[in-house]
Design a protein around this motif. Structure first.
Motif, short mmCIF file in Angstrom:
data_model
loop_
_atom_site.label_atom_id
_atom_site.label_comp_id
_atom_site.label_asym_id
_atom_site.label_seq_id
_atom_site.Cartn_x
_atom_site.Cartn_y
_atom_site.Cartn_z
N PHE A 35 -14.32 48.44 14.68
CA PHE A 35 -14.28 47.40 15.70
C PHE A 35 -13.25 47.76 16.77
O PHE A 35 -12.28 48.48 16.48
N ILE A 36 -13.44 47.23 17.96
CA ILE A 36 -12.46 47.38 19.04
C ILE A 36 -11.82 46.01 19.23
O ILE A 36 -12.51 45.04 19.54
N THR A 37 -10.52 45.93 19.05
CA THR A 37 -9.79 44.69 19.28
C THR A 37 -9.33 44.64 20.74
O THR A 37 -9.40 45.63 21.46
N LYS A 38 -8.85 43.47 21.14
CA LYS A 38 -8.34 43.35 22.51
C LYS A 38 -7.18 44.30 22.75
O LYS A 38 -7.05 44.86 23.84
N SER A 39 -6.34 44.51 21.76
CA SER A 39 -5.22 45.42 21.97
C SER A 39 -5.70 46.86 22.10
O SER A 39 -5.14 47.63 22.88
N GLU A 40 -6.76 47.23 21.38
CA GLU A 40 -7.32 48.57 21.53
C GLU A 40 -8.03 48.71 22.88
O GLU A 40 -8.00 49.78 23.49
N ALA A 41 -8.64 47.63 23.35
CA ALA A 41 -9.34 47.64 24.64
C ALA A 41 -8.38 47.71 25.82
O ALA A 41 -8.79 48.06 26.93
N ALA A 42 -7.13 47.40 25.59
CA ALA A 42 -6.14 47.36 26.67
C ALA A 42 -6.01 48.70 27.39
O ALA A 42 -5.52 48.74 28.52
N GLY A 43 -6.48 49.77 26.79
CA GLY A 43 -6.42 51.08 27.44
C GLY A 43 -7.40 51.23 28.59
O GLY A 43 -7.33 52.17 29.35
N SER A 44 -8.33 50.27 28.72
CA SER A 44 -9.32 50.30 29.79
C SER A 44 -9.29 48.98 30.55
O SER A 44 -9.61 47.94 29.98
N GLU A 45 -8.95 49.04 31.81
CA GLU A 45 -8.90 47.81 32.63
C GLU A 45 -10.27 47.14 32.66
O GLU A 45 -10.38 45.93 32.52
N THR A 46 -11.32 47.92 32.82
CA THR A 46 -12.67 47.35 32.89
C THR A 46 -13.05 46.68 31.58
O THR A 46 -13.54 45.55 31.58
N LEU A 47 -12.81 47.35 30.47
CA LEU A 47 -13.15 46.77 29.17
C LEU A 47 -12.33 45.51 28.92
O LEU A 47 -12.85 44.52 28.39
N THR A 48 -11.09 45.51 29.31
CA THR A 48 -10.24 44.33 29.15
C THR A 48 -10.81 43.14 29.92
O THR A 48 -10.87 42.02 29.38
N VAL A 49 -11.27 43.38 31.14
CA VAL A 49 -11.78 42.30 31.99
C VAL A 49 -13.05 41.68 31.40
O VAL A 49 -13.24 40.47 31.46
N ILE A 50 -13.92 42.49 30.84
CA ILE A 50 -15.21 41.96 30.36
C ILE A 50 -15.30 41.85 28.84
O ILE A 50 -16.36 41.56 28.30
N PHE A 51 -14.19 42.03 28.16
CA PHE A 51 -14.18 41.99 26.70
C PHE A 51 -14.85 40.74 26.16
O PHE A 51 -15.71 40.80 25.28
N ASP A 52 -14.45 39.57 26.66
CA ASP A 52 -14.99 38.30 26.15
C ASP A 52 -16.49 38.16 26.40
O ASP A 52 -17.19 37.54 25.59
N LYS A 53 -16.98 38.73 27.47
CA LYS A 53 -18.42 38.69 27.74
C LYS A 53 -19.19 39.55 26.74
O LYS A 53 -20.29 39.21 26.32
N LEU A 54 -18.61 40.68 26.36
CA LEU A 54 -19.26 41.57 25.40
C LEU A 54 -19.17 41.05 23.97
O LEU A 54 -20.04 41.33 23.14
N ASP A 55 -18.13 40.29 23.68
CA ASP A 55 -17.91 39.75 22.34
C ASP A 55 -18.87 38.60 22.08
O ASP A 55 -18.50 37.44 22.08
N SER A 56 -20.12 38.94 21.84
CA SER A 56 -21.19 37.93 21.76
C SER A 56 -21.04 36.95 20.61
O SER A 56 -21.49 35.82 20.71
N ASN A 57 -20.39 37.34 19.52
CA ASN A 57 -20.23 36.40 18.41
C ASN A 57 -18.86 35.71 18.42
O ASN A 57 -18.56 34.90 17.55
N GLY A 58 -18.03 36.03 19.41
CA GLY A 58 -16.76 35.34 19.60
C GLY A 58 -15.73 35.56 18.51
O GLY A 58 -14.83 34.75 18.34
N ASP A 59 -15.81 36.70 17.80
CA ASP A 59 -14.87 36.93 16.71
C ASP A 59 -13.60 37.66 17.16
O ASP A 59 -12.73 37.97 16.35
N GLY A 60 -13.46 37.92 18.45
CA GLY A 60 -12.25 38.55 18.97
C GLY A 60 -12.20 40.05 18.82
O GLY A 60 -11.16 40.66 19.04
N LYS A 61 -13.33 40.65 18.44
CA LYS A 61 -13.41 42.10 18.34
C LYS A 61 -14.82 42.53 18.69
O LYS A 61 -15.77 41.75 18.59
#
Length: 69
Positions: A35-61
């Motif tokens: 899984f990719i967590t928000k802290s792991e996604a922090a390395g990509s500005e784009t992924l950080t911005v759209i993380f919640d949109k991609l997290d379709s089940n809302g589990d935070g990863k």
């Protein structure tokens, strides 16, 4: 205003798609847990911005399937 927001979202998703093509899921999944967590996604500005949109089940990863959508 809504059209501007929609265009911005589409452009961010396209940017992530291009980024995902050049970066594998495993490069973000630094702890190797599948899984990719928000802290792991922090390395990509784009992924950080759209993380919640991609997290379709809302589990935070992001699973690999969510990441590739």
């Amino acid at each position: 205003m809504m059209n501007k927001l929609m265009l911005s979202t589409v452009l961010m998703l396209a940017s992530l798609g291009a980024h995902a093509a050049s970066s594998s899921f495993s490069s973000f999944d630094t702890d190797g847990d599948g899984f990719i967590t928000k802290s792991e996604a922090a390395g990509s500005e784009t992924l950080t911005v759209i993380f919640d949109k991609l997290d379709s089940n809302g589990d935070g990863k992001l699973s690999e399937q969510e990441f590739r959508q």
